[in-house]
Design a protein around this motif. Structure first.
Motif: not given
Length: 141
Positions: A84-90, A14-28
């Motif tokens: 520590p890093v959360r991701c959403v990928g297509l 499978i190929r990763l076409d798009e990804v969005k990353m953020s820190t898991t606890y950045g807003g805590m």
């Protein structure tokens, strides 16, 4: 440009076409990570993935939860940490069915130890075992 490719245990690539990353606890800003706040974080990530890609199926890879031995023990229960890093990928691959589809797609939400995209199958437990054929959607151009 190829972001990264993952070889599933089924043999499908499978190929990763798009990804969005953020820190898991950045807003805590207060408190400490615990089971309740982590449950919320996981459900929020799943919901964000569904809102970002409303017409594509979403799958969440359950994250590994760690309880540090020297972790905080407060009124919210024992400390519990997610990666520590959360991701959403297509992701995309060749079609699942035998119809006229050109490719298949699936949105995957996951947590990982750092921002690197190489070696995802090794660094994200459960990703390599993704049941693509059951979850992905066939698409046409």
């Amino acid at each position: 440009m190829l972001l990264t490719q993952v070889l599933l245990s089924s043999g499908r690539s499978i190929r990763l076409d798009e990804v969005k990353m953020s820190t898991t606890y950045g807003g805590m800003l207060e408190g400490y990570p615990n089971r309740r706040s982590n449950d919320w974080s996981v459900e929020h990530l799943r919901g964000a993935a569904a809102r970002q890609y409303p017409s594509i199926p979403v799958h969440l890879v359950e994250p590994v939860r760690e309880r540090p031995e020297d972790g905080h023990q407060g009124r919210m229960g024992p400390e519990e940490r997610l990666p520590p890093v959360r991701c959403v990928g297509l992701f995309s691959s060749y079609p699942v069915g035998r119809g006229t589809a050109d490719f298949s797609q699936l949105v995957v939400a996951w947590y990982q130890p750092g921002p690197e995209l190489s070696g995802l199958a090794e660094s994200v437990p459960g990703l390599a075992g993704l049941p693509w054929e059951e979850l992905a959607q066939d698409c046409e151009y």
